[in-house]
Design an enzyme around this catalytic site. Structure first.
Site, short mmCIF file in Angstrom:
data_model
loop_
_atom_site.label_atom_id
_atom_site.label_comp_id
_atom_site.label_asym_id
_atom_site.label_seq_id
_atom_site.Cartn_x
_atom_site.Cartn_y
_atom_site.Cartn_z
N ASP A 1 -7.63 5.57 12.82
CA ASP A 1 -8.30 5.08 11.61
C ASP A 1 -9.72 4.63 11.98
OD1 ASP A 1 -7.02 3.72 8.71
OD2 ASP A 1 -9.05 3.22 9.36
N ASN B 1 0.80 3.24 1.57
CA ASN B 1 0.40 2.73 0.26
C ASN B 1 0.41 3.84 -0.79
OD1 ASN B 1 -0.14 0.21 1.46
ND2 ASN B 1 -2.19 0.88 2.05
N GLN C 1 -3.69 1.76 -2.16
CA GLN C 1 -4.08 3.10 -1.70
C GLN C 1 -5.54 3.35 -2.06
OE1 GLN C 1 -1.72 6.35 -3.32
NE2 GLN C 1 -2.46 7.80 -1.78
N HIS D 1 -0.56 9.50 3.45
CA HIS D 1 -0.72 9.23 4.88
C HIS D 1 0.12 8.02 5.26
CE1 HIS D 1 -3.84 7.11 2.63
NE2 HIS D 1 -3.71 6.13 3.51
N HIS E 1 0.42 4.84 7.88
CA HIS E 1 -0.30 4.00 8.83
C HIS E 1 0.65 3.56 9.95
CE1 HIS E 1 -3.85 2.88 6.21
NE2 HIS E 1 -3.00 3.21 5.26
P1 AMP Z 1 -5.06 3.56 2.26
O1 AMP Z 1 -5.77 2.31 1.82
O2 AMP Z 1 -3.61 3.38 2.57
O3 AMP Z 1 -5.33 4.71 1.31
O4 AMP Z 1 -5.70 3.92 3.66
C1 AMP Z 1 -6.83 4.71 3.84
C2 AMP Z 1 -7.23 4.54 5.27
O5 AMP Z 1 -8.05 5.63 5.63
C3 AMP Z 1 -8.04 3.28 5.55
O6 AMP Z 1 -7.37 2.51 6.56
C4 AMP Z 1 -9.39 3.81 6.02
O7 AMP Z 1 -9.96 3.02 7.02
C5 AMP Z 1 -9.02 5.18 6.52
N1 AMP Z 1 -10.10 6.17 6.49
C6 AMP Z 1 -10.90 6.45 5.45
N2 AMP Z 1 -11.77 7.42 5.80
C7 AMP Z 1 -11.50 7.75 7.08
C8 AMP Z 1 -12.06 8.68 8.01
N3 AMP Z 1 -13.08 9.47 7.68
N4 AMP Z 1 -11.54 8.76 9.25
C9 AMP Z 1 -10.50 7.94 9.60
N5 AMP Z 1 -9.92 7.06 8.76
C10 AMP Z 1 -10.42 6.95 7.53
#
Ligand code: AMP
Ligand code: ZN
Length: 138
Positions: free
Chosen positions: A32, A88, A95, A101, A103
């Site tokens: 992440d 999420n 989300q 995805h 985590h």
């Molecule tokens: P969520 O809030 O469960 O949708 O999680 C989205 C996650 O994606 C967050 O923890 C972000 O930090 C991560 N994220 C967003 N863009 C990127 C990226 N380009 N590379 C790696 N992680 C990302």
């Protein structure tokens, strides 16, 4: 099918570079970019599924199976003391990227990472009634 303008479609399929831990024909596992803790990883299906309500059971099963292997590899490298698995679904649930995805968030003693909720109240009758309603739909 890749969804236009979906950042995780692009990352999963290698169009946008990422710190990739592992990949196979179904998934890419990355670190992440804004980690909750050192080693925070995401398992991303290559195919676009919005969320838990959209992903098929077979892919979800393979994804969680992979999660067990990734978690063990992470633990051996990071020497974390524990791990939260978070997933999420929907804006109200936090989300922010609408491509399914998982985590994997390593936990370390006294790390002050905040994942959780306040325990609520219930009655046995209410729980039994609700369980019955949901059971009918499975
Ligand atoms: P969520 O809030 O469960 O949708 O999680 C989205 C996650 O994606 C967050 O923890 C972000 O930090 C991560 N994220 C967003 N863009 C990127 C990226 N380009 N590379 C790696 N992680 C990302
Ligand atoms: Zn996508």
């Amino acid at each position: 099918m890749a969804e236009k303008d979906c950042i995780f479609c692009k990352i999963a399929n290698g169009e946008i570079p990422s710190a990739t831990i592992y990949e196979n024909s179904d998934f890419r596992v990355i670190l992440d970019v804004a980690p909750a803790n050192r080693g925070h990883a995401l398992i991303i299906p290559r195919e676009h599924f919005k969320d838990i309500f959209d992903i098929d059971a077979l892919t979800a099963g393979k994804l969680f199976s992979l999660a067990t292997e990734v978690a063990r590899a992470m633990k051996s490298v990071l020497h974390c003391d524990g791990m939260n698995i978070v997933q999420n679904n929907g804006i109200v649930a936090g989300q922010t990227v609408f491509h399914f995805h998982l985590h994997l968030i390593p936990r370390y003693e006294n790390d002050n990472v905040n994942i959780g909720w306040q325990p609520g109240d219930s009655t046995p009758g209410e729980l039994q009634e609700l369980a019955k309603e949901i059971r009918k739909k499975i």
